[in-house]
Write an enzyme that holds these catalytic residues in place. Structure first.
Site, PDB file in Angstrom:
ATOM      1  N   HIS A 156      -5.574 -20.217   0.777  1.00 25.74           N
ATOM      2  CA  HIS A 156      -6.238 -20.039  -0.546  1.00 25.74           C
ATOM      3  C   HIS A 156      -7.005 -18.533  -0.851  1.00 25.74           C
ATOM      4  O   HIS A 156      -7.810 -18.341  -1.378  1.00 25.74           O
ATOM      5  CB  HIS A 156      -7.233 -20.919  -0.997  1.00 25.74           C
ATOM      6  CG  HIS A 156      -6.857 -22.518  -0.470  1.00 25.74           C
ATOM      7  ND1 HIS A 156      -6.375 -23.449  -1.204  1.00 25.74           N
ATOM      8  CD2 HIS A 156      -7.039 -22.986   0.979  1.00 25.74           C
ATOM      9  CE1 HIS A 156      -5.971 -24.388  -0.618  1.00 25.74           C
ATOM     10  NE2 HIS A 156      -6.559 -24.286   0.583  1.00 25.74           N
ATOM     11  N   SER A 277      -2.535   8.909 -10.210  1.00 21.43           N
ATOM     12  CA  SER A 277      -2.916   8.673 -11.851  1.00 21.43           C
ATOM     13  C   SER A 277      -2.890   9.950 -12.333  1.00 21.43           C
ATOM     14  O   SER A 277      -3.192  11.022 -12.294  1.00 21.43           O
ATOM     15  CB  SER A 277      -4.072   7.922 -11.702  1.00 21.43           C
ATOM     16  OG  SER A 277      -4.551   7.901 -13.090  1.00 21.43           O
ATOM     17  N   LYS A 283      -7.137   8.257  -7.432  1.00 24.34           N
ATOM     18  CA  LYS A 283      -6.151   7.036  -7.132  1.00 24.34           C
ATOM     19  C   LYS A 283      -4.851   7.458  -6.356  1.00 24.34           C
ATOM     20  O   LYS A 283      -4.425   8.503  -6.424  1.00 24.34           O
ATOM     21  CB  LYS A 283      -5.722   6.654  -8.658  1.00 24.34           C
ATOM     22  CG  LYS A 283      -6.777   6.203  -9.287  1.00 24.34           C
ATOM     23  CD  LYS A 283      -6.952   4.773  -9.214  1.00 24.34           C
ATOM     24  CE  LYS A 283      -6.122   3.943  -9.989  1.00 24.34           C
ATOM     25  NZ  LYS A 283      -6.488   2.534  -9.885  1.00 24.34           N
ATOM     26  N   GLU A 290       4.335  -2.389  -5.996  1.00 25.98           N
ATOM     27  CA  GLU A 290       4.261  -3.303  -7.185  1.00 25.98           C
ATOM     28  C   GLU A 290       5.613  -3.371  -7.779  1.00 25.98           C
ATOM     29  O   GLU A 290       5.942  -4.353  -8.487  1.00 25.98           O
ATOM     30  CB  GLU A 290       3.181  -2.364  -7.960  1.00 25.98           C
ATOM     31  CG  GLU A 290       1.739  -2.687  -7.586  1.00 25.98           C
ATOM     32  CD  GLU A 290       1.032  -1.808  -8.244  1.00 25.98           C
ATOM     33  OE1 GLU A 290       1.154  -0.980  -9.353  1.00 25.98           O
ATOM     34  OE2 GLU A 290      -0.318  -1.736  -7.908  1.00 25.98           O
TER      35      GLU A 290
END
Ligand code: ARG
Length: 462
Positions: A156, A277, A283, A290
């Site tokens: 979980h 970024s 970043k 992804e």
């Protein structure tokens, strides 16, 4: 427009309809397999006395010269031709004359394209097996380097029990191992030659289909000519296996994205596999992971597209089946890129072992072992579960771990606690005492790694 079928027509085709119908834009990647198939077909025709040896030699030379001219850029495949089969036949006739007109004897584009797709897909399955083997070797390397890298195991997405990084990656090893075995399974079923099925009902020429199959390294010929030209099951199986590979990569991506987050910091992705970024200078984003997660949907889409195309098709060939190509090629290209890139990314992934271990020692991952300790001292498990539950509540209040408590404090919960509790619930003990097959201890893991290495060494696709 140079079509193979002008004889029966008096009018000419509408230009939009021609373009709509044509597949040359995407089936030109069949060039090599179409040449391979036609050479085998011509060789068989000559052996059977249907064409002469000299005609066969001309056909083979002609096809080879067309192939190398296209490769060298001397001959361009244009949309003047309907498909790659028409392109090759028209050019062959142009180069060798009448013998070229005989290459299509006893053959239809229906069994021709069925063969091309099978040869193409078979090559793809072979390549994918190699890529998966590389991935498995890379994962095995990570496992061997991290047999004592302790980390929390989750259920979980909550800390559950301690494991090792080797054990966590071992789970992915099993997934990709099954993917590799699926390649073998698909190969076994697909490796039969549809050539000689004709349009749908075989031919009256005395073709030797066993010989053609042997020339093209198939196990043998397919056994029903209608099924031969309209079967794309192997492609559906392959796209399904590719979808499963993507599902596995996507799950791993999800983990890497979480582990790479500012909160976790379990891993650092190499600069070569991250991006920045345009506005936020701090970043460093896990874009590759992804994007692999994102492309999973696209590959599922390709599979759904093919399944849907096939579901309403009566026997035998129908033009709908031309739609198999773009979806299949897209899935094949996408997954090859993803697996290749992923293997390289994993090779350069840095693991922050200290953070993993720190995380594993917090969050009561040793609570089960504390309960087991009491069980070993004679308490029934359900009672032990309850005692440790109260102990955890107490620790949450005090903002400490079970191991931080003094023995006198522990004894308030049960008289059974002794000095040996600290060793019994240490991270190391929690992991190393898990010795059953498939469990995370170093000893159990080493046995599994040895077994898997032997599997990979002995693996054969065919
Ligand atoms: N381009 C076609 C395909 O991909 C080749 C087969 C054409 N056969 C036919 N009967 N029109 O399916």
């Amino acid at each position: 427009m140079a079509q193979l079928w002008g004889g029966r027509f008096t009018g000419s085709i509408n230009e939009l309809a021609w373009n709509f119908n044509a597949s040359i834009g995407f089936d030109q990647r069949f060039l090599e397999v179409d040449v391979r198939g036609s050479k085998a077909h011509a060789t068989m025709l000559a052996k059977q006395g249907i064409i002469t040896e000299a005609e066969k030699d001309d056909i083979i030379k002609g096809l080879d010269s067309i192939f190398s001219d296209v490769k060298d850029g001397k001959l361009v495949i244009t949309d003047k031709y309907e498909d790659i089969h028409s392109f090759l036949e028209a050019n062959l006739i142009e180069r060798i004359g009448d013998a070229g007109k005989k290459v299509h004897t006893g053959r239809s584009r229906n069994d021709q394209v069925a063969l091309d797709m099978r040869l193409y897909a078979r090559d793809e399955v072979e390549q994918m097996a190699e890529l998966l083997k590389n991935l498995l070797r890379t994962i095995s390397g990570i496992m061997k380097d991290n047999l004592d890298t302790y980390m929390p195991g989750f259920t979980h997405l909550q800390k559950a029990q301690p494991v090792t990084l080797a054990h966590h990656f071992g789970a992915y090893y099993e997934m990709f191992k099954r993917d590799l075995l699926r390649m073998k399974d698909i190969y076994t079923r697909m490796n039969y030659c549809p050539l000689g099925a004709g349009a749908l009902a075989g031919t009256t020429y005395p073709l030797d289909r066993v010989y053609t199959a042997t020339l093209l390294d198939f196990y043998g010929p397919t056994l029903n000519s209608m099924d031969s030209v309209s079967d794309r099951d192997y492609l559906i199986e392959y796209l399904s296996a590719l979808s499963t590979i993507m599902m596995h990569l996507s799950r791993l991506s999800e983990e890497i994205i979480i582990w790479n987050s500012n909160e976790y910091r379990f891993v650092e992705i190499d600069d070569a596999y991250s991006t920045g970024s345009s506005i936020m200078p701090q970043k460093k984003n896990p874009d590759i992971a992804e994007l692999v997660r994102g492309k999973t949907g696209r590959v599922y889409g390709d599979l759904m597209s093919l399944l849907t195309t096939m579901k309403g098709i009566p026997l035998a060939y129908n033009k709908d089946m031309q739609e198999d190509k773009e979806a299949a090629f897209d899935a094949m290209d996408t997954v090859k890129h993803c697996v290749t890139l992923y293997t390289d990314m994993l090779k350069t992934l840095k693991f922050n072992k200290e953070n993993m271990e720190k995380s594993a020692s917090k969050g009561f991952t040793n609570a089960t072992d504390a309960a087991d300790y009491l069980v070993n001292k004679g308490m029934p498990f359900r009672d032990a579960h309850s005692v440790i539950g109260q102990l955890v509540l107490y620790c949450i209040d005090k903002e400490c771990a079970i191991d931080d408590l003094r023995l006198s404090e522990l004894k308030r919960f049960s008289e059974l606690f002794e000095e040996d509790i600290y060793d019994a619930i240490s991270l190391k003990t929690c992991v190393e005492k898990r010795l059953t097959i498939g469990a995370p201890s170093k000893e159990a893991m080493m046995r599994v790694i040895t077994e898997n290495e032997a599997f990979l060494m002995g693996f054969k696709l065919m």
